[in-house]
Write an enzyme that holds these catalytic residues in place. Structure first.
Site, PDB file in Angstrom:
ATOM      1  N   SER A  94      -1.463  -3.875   0.888  1.00 23.95           N
ATOM      2  CA  SER A  94      -0.947  -3.167  -0.333  1.00 23.95           C
ATOM      3  C   SER A  94      -1.531  -3.677  -1.625  1.00 23.95           C
ATOM      4  CB  SER A  94       0.446  -3.238  -0.411  1.00 23.95           C
ATOM      5  OG  SER A  94       1.033  -4.728  -0.234  1.00 23.95           O
TER       6      SER A  94
ATOM      7  N   HIS B 255       1.274   1.809   3.963  1.00 28.01           N
ATOM      8  CA  HIS B 255       0.534   2.632   3.162  1.00 28.01           C
ATOM      9  C   HIS B 255      -0.433   3.544   3.468  1.00 28.01           C
ATOM     10  CE1 HIS B 255       1.809   0.615  -0.810  1.00 28.01           C
ATOM     11  NE2 HIS B 255       1.977  -0.502   0.057  1.00 28.01           N
TER      12      HIS B 255
ATOM     13  N   LYS C 133       7.149   5.679   0.764  1.00 23.62           N
ATOM     14  CA  LYS C 133       5.910   5.696  -0.210  1.00 23.62           C
ATOM     15  C   LYS C 133       5.588   7.363  -0.226  1.00 23.62           C
ATOM     16  CE  LYS C 133       5.246   0.814   0.766  1.00 23.62           C
ATOM     17  NZ  LYS C 133       5.978   0.231  -0.310  1.00 23.62           N
TER      18      LYS C 133
HETATM   19  C1  LIG Z   1       2.577  -3.315   3.831  1.00 21.73           C
HETATM   20  C2  LIG Z   1       4.030  -3.011   3.318  1.00 21.73           C
HETATM   21  N1  LIG Z   1       4.956  -2.862   4.462  1.00 21.73           N
HETATM   22  C3  LIG Z   1       6.160  -2.644   4.102  1.00 21.73           C
HETATM   23  C4  LIG Z   1       6.582  -2.480   2.996  1.00 21.73           C
HETATM   24  C5  LIG Z   1       8.158  -2.208   2.743  1.00 21.73           C
HETATM   25  O1  LIG Z   1       8.371  -0.823   2.667  1.00 21.73           O
HETATM   26  P1  LIG Z   1       9.823  -0.390   1.978  1.00 21.73           P
HETATM   27  O2  LIG Z   1       9.262  -0.218   0.628  1.00 21.73           O
HETATM   28  O3  LIG Z   1      10.129   1.047   2.630  1.00 21.73           O
HETATM   29  O4  LIG Z   1      10.843  -1.355   2.353  1.00 21.73           O
HETATM   30  C6  LIG Z   1       5.747  -2.362   1.717  1.00 21.73           C
HETATM   31  C7  LIG Z   1       6.169  -1.774   0.350  1.00 21.73           C
HETATM   32  O5  LIG Z   1       6.676  -2.425  -0.271  1.00 21.73           O
HETATM   33  C8  LIG Z   1       4.422  -2.706   2.102  1.00 21.73           C
HETATM   34  O6  LIG Z   1       3.550  -2.644   0.930  1.00 21.73           O
END
Ligand SMILES: Cc1ncc(COP(=O)(O)O)c(C=O)c1O
Length: 396
Positions: A185, A213, A244
């Site tokens: 990310s 992502h 997202k």
């Molecule tokens: C790689 C990754 N995994 C998991 C998440 C968590 O997702 P969520 O925002 O749906 O809790 C994020 C987001 O922030 C992320 O970037």
């Protein structure tokens, strides 16, 4: 009169003062109105390069209508955790649709991607087991790994040879989980998934990918990196997010029926936290319809990605090794990253500055994410602002 009580939380203010002195203290930017490519934050109209709204689905009419209809017919809340009275037929419908979409036997939906990762990793492993984890994996994986009490072995970023060397030394009779983000990310690069799958196959490890992502971005109709790399059947556990590209909120785990049944019984966020309101599940169902019927959205996302990334590189910015719509502009020093972000904002562009602990010290950056709904003019405006501000601050 009671004696004056010393504030036992005073150390928090001291830590905040340290953040301020390091230029790392952040005010929350407040979005007025909808989450869109051009939006108003803190009363300033800006080109928005900071959301994860890859396909513009946060405001898509189909999702909006599905959410409104569900609210009208089903109410605003589920009223319970899934394992007591909070499993509504719309939750089951979403899980079935997601399983079809991801081409797996079953899925389970969690309240967020964070709880999907943390709830899964912490429940399927115990203290005698091992987790082999990419050093840049998301915080929710790290927290889940800590909660599991398994031994955590970290391998250098995307280095499958190092992962192999670690696995080789571990006892084969123990459970060993290899885990990587699909798209990272903060850097926008892809996990070494084919090579890690080879290691998992060779040594009989469990293979897990966090595709937060990548869902809606990579693979056919946005099915994610497993589809992108042709790894169907070789990844035991896939995590996706609904927060997202899908535009609403939530996370899910896709895999075998036994995995999902196990999580229904053991994943603590599933057992101990209330399920989504029906409107959220309905919006996500609408999003899957859109992914399947409007392929032009993903095409436009990639056209915009290519245009913007090439523009930043032509200006001389260091964009790292990104292969996705996430393009970092790496400057190193945290205070400089925050200054660059603030100056961009003054010039009509919102691109968040990111420093330690979200990224390593010395690797601070401004992170950009383009969406399918940015116009060329908006992206060109953003590039012009980057050029002006980057030169003024000596970044380029
Ligand atoms: C790689 C990754 N995994 C998991 C998440 C968590 O997702 P969520 O925002 O749906 O809790 C994020 C987001 O922030 C992320 O970037």
């Amino acid at each position: 009169m009671a004696p004056m009580r010393a504030d036992p939380l005073r150390y928090l203010s001291e830590e905040l003062d340290t953040l301020k002195s390091q230029g790392l203290y952040r005010h929350l930017r407040v979005l007025e109105g909808e989450q869109k490519a051009h939006a108003s934050f803190d009363h300033r109209s800006v080109v928005n390069l900071s959301s994860n709204n890859y396909l513009g689905l946060t405001t898509h009419s189909r999702l909006r209508e599905r959410a409104l209809e569900a609210t009208r017919t089903l109410g605003v809340g589920s009223g319970s955790v899934r394992t007591i009275a909070g499993t509504m037929s719309i939750h089951m419908e979403l899980e079935h649709r997601l399983a079809e979409f991801k081409r797996t036997e079953a899925t389970v939906v969690f309240q967020s991607g964070f709880t999907a990762n943390a709830g899964t990793v912490s429940s399927i492993l115990g203290k005698d087991d091992f987790i082999i984890s990419d050093e840049l994996n998301h915080a929710s994986i790290i927290d889940g790994a800590r909660l599991s009490r398994a031994t955590i072995k970290v391998f250098p970023h995307r280095d499958a040879d190092s992962a192999r060397a670690i696995v080789k030394e571990l006892p084969r009779e123990r459970r060993r989980l290899i885990i990587s983000d699909g798209v990272f990310s903060m850097d926008g690069d892809l996990g070494a998934l084919p090579e890690l799958c080879d290691v998992a196959d060779e040594f009989g490890c469990i293979m897990m990918v966090d595709d937060a992502h990548a869902s809606g971005v990579f693979g056919r109709s946005g099915r994610g990196t497993i589809d992108h790399f042709g790894l169907h059947g070789r990844v035991d556990i896939q995590v996706g997010t609904l927060s997202k590209a899908i535009g609403a909120l939530g996370g899910y785990v896709a895999g075998s029926r036994a995995l999902i049944d196990f999580l229904y019984h053991r994943a603590r966020p599933f057992l101990f936290s209330t399920s989504h309101p029906p409107s959220v599940a309905a919006a996500c169902l609408g999003a899957i319809d859109v992914l399947e019927s409007e392929p032009q959205l993903i095409e436009r996302l990639w056209e915009n990605t290519r245009f913007f990334k090439a523009g930043l590189q032509a200006l001389g910015f260091n964009t790292g090794a990104s292969e996705s719509p996430i393009t970092p502009v790496i400057v190193g020093d945290a205070a400089l990253a925050m200054k660059l972000s603030d100056a961009l904002f003054e010039n009509g562009v919102f691109a968040q500055g990111i420093g330690f602990p979200t990224v390593a010290r010395g690797k601070a950056r401004v992170r950009t994410i383009v969406t399918a709904t940015h116009t060329r003019d908006e992206l060109q405006f953003a590039l012009d602002s980057f050029a002006k501000v980057g030169r003024a601050l000596g970044v380029i």
